[in-house]
Design a protein around this motif. Sequence first.
Motif, short mmCIF file in Angstrom:
data_model
loop_
_atom_site.label_atom_id
_atom_site.label_comp_id
_atom_site.label_asym_id
_atom_site.label_seq_id
_atom_site.Cartn_x
_atom_site.Cartn_y
_atom_site.Cartn_z
N ARG A 1 0.84 -1.20 0.00
CA ARG A 1 0.00 0.00 0.00
C ARG A 1 0.87 1.25 0.00
NH1 ARG A 1 -4.46 1.34 4.06
NH2 ARG A 1 -5.30 2.67 2.46
N ASN B 1 -13.45 7.76 4.38
CA ASN B 1 -13.04 8.63 5.48
C ASN B 1 -14.24 9.39 6.02
OD1 ASN B 1 -10.36 7.97 5.33
ND2 ASN B 1 -9.76 9.78 4.16
N ALA B 2 -15.05 9.92 5.09
CA ALA B 2 -16.22 10.71 5.51
C ALA B 2 -17.17 9.83 6.31
CB ALA B 2 -16.90 11.30 4.28
N LYS C 1 -16.46 7.36 8.16
CA LYS C 1 -15.90 7.15 9.51
C LYS C 1 -16.21 8.33 10.42
CE LYS C 1 -11.75 5.11 8.46
NZ LYS C 1 -10.29 5.24 8.47
N GLU C 2 -16.33 9.52 9.84
CA GLU C 2 -16.45 10.72 10.67
C GLU C 2 -17.89 11.10 10.99
OE1 GLU C 2 -13.75 12.08 11.95
OE2 GLU C 2 -12.39 10.83 10.77
N ASP D 1 -19.24 16.29 3.62
CA ASP D 1 -19.86 15.58 4.75
C ASP D 1 -20.14 16.55 5.89
OD1 ASP D 1 -17.86 15.28 7.10
OD2 ASP D 1 -16.65 14.74 5.38
N GLY E 1 -15.37 17.55 11.16
CA GLY E 1 -14.31 18.31 10.49
C GLY E 1 -12.94 17.75 10.78
N ILE E 2 -11.97 18.21 10.00
CA ILE E 2 -10.59 17.71 10.14
C ILE E 2 -9.90 18.42 11.29
CG2 ILE E 2 -8.36 17.64 8.96
CD1 ILE E 2 -10.25 17.44 6.38
N PRO E 3 -9.28 17.66 12.20
CA PRO E 3 -8.60 18.29 13.32
C PRO E 3 -7.55 19.29 12.82
CG PRO E 3 -8.62 15.89 13.55
CD PRO E 3 -9.17 16.20 12.20
N VAL F 1 -0.15 10.02 8.06
CA VAL F 1 -0.81 11.02 8.90
C VAL F 1 -2.24 10.55 9.12
CG1 VAL F 1 -1.69 13.38 8.97
CG2 VAL F 1 0.61 12.94 8.11
N HIS G 1 -6.71 8.47 13.61
CA HIS G 1 -7.32 7.30 14.26
C HIS G 1 -6.26 6.29 14.66
CE1 HIS G 1 -11.31 8.59 13.16
NE2 HIS G 1 -10.86 8.87 11.96
N THR H 1 -3.97 3.76 9.00
CA THR H 1 -2.59 3.71 8.53
C THR H 1 -2.18 5.06 7.95
OG1 THR H 1 -3.36 2.82 6.44
CG2 THR H 1 -2.55 1.24 8.05
N GLY H 2 -3.16 5.93 7.71
CA GLY H 2 -2.83 7.25 7.18
C GLY H 2 -2.36 7.21 5.74
N LEU I 1 -5.53 9.02 1.96
CA LEU I 1 -5.53 10.29 1.23
C LEU I 1 -4.28 10.47 0.39
CD1 LEU I 1 -7.09 12.76 3.82
CD2 LEU I 1 -8.10 11.90 1.71
N PHE J 1 -14.08 17.69 0.32
CA PHE J 1 -12.91 17.25 -0.43
C PHE J 1 -13.23 17.47 -1.91
CE2 PHE J 1 -11.58 15.40 3.46
CZ PHE J 1 -10.19 15.33 3.37
N1 LIG Z 1 -14.02 13.80 5.99
C1 LIG Z 1 -13.20 13.87 7.04
N2 LIG Z 1 -13.58 14.47 8.19
C2 LIG Z 1 -12.75 14.55 9.25
N3 LIG Z 1 -11.50 14.04 9.27
C3 LIG Z 1 -11.05 13.43 8.16
C4 LIG Z 1 -11.87 13.31 6.98
N4 LIG Z 1 -11.14 12.69 6.03
C5 LIG Z 1 -9.94 12.42 6.59
N5 LIG Z 1 -9.89 12.84 7.87
C6 LIG Z 1 -8.74 12.75 8.79
O1 LIG Z 1 -7.59 12.54 8.00
C7 LIG Z 1 -6.87 11.40 8.45
C8 LIG Z 1 -6.10 10.80 7.31
O2 LIG Z 1 -6.93 10.12 6.40
P1 LIG Z 1 -6.35 8.93 5.52
O3 LIG Z 1 -7.43 8.39 4.68
O4 LIG Z 1 -5.12 9.42 4.80
O5 LIG Z 1 -5.88 7.87 6.61
P2 LIG Z 1 -6.77 6.95 7.54
O6 LIG Z 1 -8.21 7.01 7.13
O7 LIG Z 1 -6.47 7.34 8.95
O8 LIG Z 1 -6.17 5.50 7.28
P3 LIG Z 1 -6.35 4.59 5.96
O9 LIG Z 1 -4.96 4.39 5.43
O10 LIG Z 1 -7.00 3.37 6.44
O11 LIG Z 1 -7.19 5.37 4.99
C9 LIG Z 1 -7.95 10.52 9.04
O12 LIG Z 1 -7.40 9.63 9.99
C10 LIG Z 1 -8.88 11.53 9.70
O13 LIG Z 1 -8.39 11.91 10.97
#
Ligand SMILES: Nc1ncnc2c1ncn2[C@@H]1O[C@H](COP(=O)(O)OP(=O)(O)OP(=O)(O)O)[C@@H](O)[C@H]1O
Length: 355
Positions: free
Chosen positions: A189, A252-253, A255-256, A290, A294-296, A308, A311, A315-316, A319, A344
Amino acid sequence: MTQITQQSVQTILENLHSAVLVINQQLCIEYMNPSAEMMFQISRARAKLRPLHELIIDESEFFSRINSALITQHPFSAYEEDLAVRTGQSLPVDYMASPIEYDKRGHFLLLEFVGRGRHRKLAQEKHLLNQSEASRNLLRGLAHEIKNPLGGIRGAAQLLERKFSNDQDREFTHVIIREADRLKKLVDRMLGPRDIPNKSDLNIHQILEHVRSLVQVEASTIKFSADYDPSLPDIYGDESMIIQAILNITRNAIKEVSNDGEITFRTRPLRNYTIGDNSYPLIAKIDIIDDGPGIPDDLKESLFLPMVTGHAEGTGLGLSIAQTLINQHNGLIEFTSTPGHTVFTLLLPLHTSTE
Ligand SMILES: Nc1ncnc2c1ncn2[C@@H]1O[C@H](COP(=O)(O)OP(=O)(O)OP(=O)(O)O)[C@@H](O)[C@H]1O
Ligand SMILES: [Mg+2]
């Protein structure tokens, strides 16, 4: 220099990045180019011969300057102004006004607007592209270094396993093999998409509907809405790559947002848009919106960098992979986020200059 025809002058005007308006003595709109349509979010058919007051509702010096330029026939420029416009926004612009005469119909005023916000955004977008390329190279190098010895470790554990006769000893080699496999998956990955895009004409709305049907199964209580612009032409891209990028963002959305949250897919065309160093006549803008928290703030600067995550179990990579996939299509992903409203945006050129 060859003679420029009336037709080519028209083409030049229509492709200018600055917004151009021509107004008459009554301050009504005689002409606007496509960039002006974009800036003021009105079609020229609707704006034709309407008073400029309907587009720009600024009460400051704007109109007194315009009036005096028409009376005195003196050009003027204004920098770093914020103009209140009909959409309720305040547009940060530089603008120039030049009196002109044409068609023997008397005096007109040519207005050119350049959005200042756009310059700042261009610099940000370039930074995003550079950042994602640098991190991708770093990660690829690291992943290769891990992957090579990993094959050796797994092979040696398999050989050992054959030598062991009792199950308890074999359990240790199983652990090594299982963990090596898990690590290999992660490293694969990290290496990201290896394939060269296999491009064809794609209907972006079919792709979005496909993603919607996939994720709706995973999150049945979440409301999915669509706000599509049916006039958007096909994009030229690799179907599975585009699906993957949109899926990563949508997951990602999911999950939030809360159980009864809402996710919206929105599509719009953008004209004369610049990504990195290239300008494109037409871009597909795909928003995934969504209503989650929101994004921290502490993640915003580095969100597209690999590893990055906000959660513990993440694995970050989602994106960073999505950005790579869209960059391979000469496009870009960006975002804006406030609590309750995260967007996004995928920007995909429709007719790339290189293809
Ligand atoms: N729509 C969103 N709303 C709020 N936070 C978000 C959103 N999308 C991404 N994030 C934040 O950005 C981080 C990075 O997302 P990314 O998809 O790169 O990694 P991940 O979801 O943690 O792991 P994975 O590799 O499984 O996708 C997420 O962990 C989350 O904290
Ligand atoms: Mg993710």
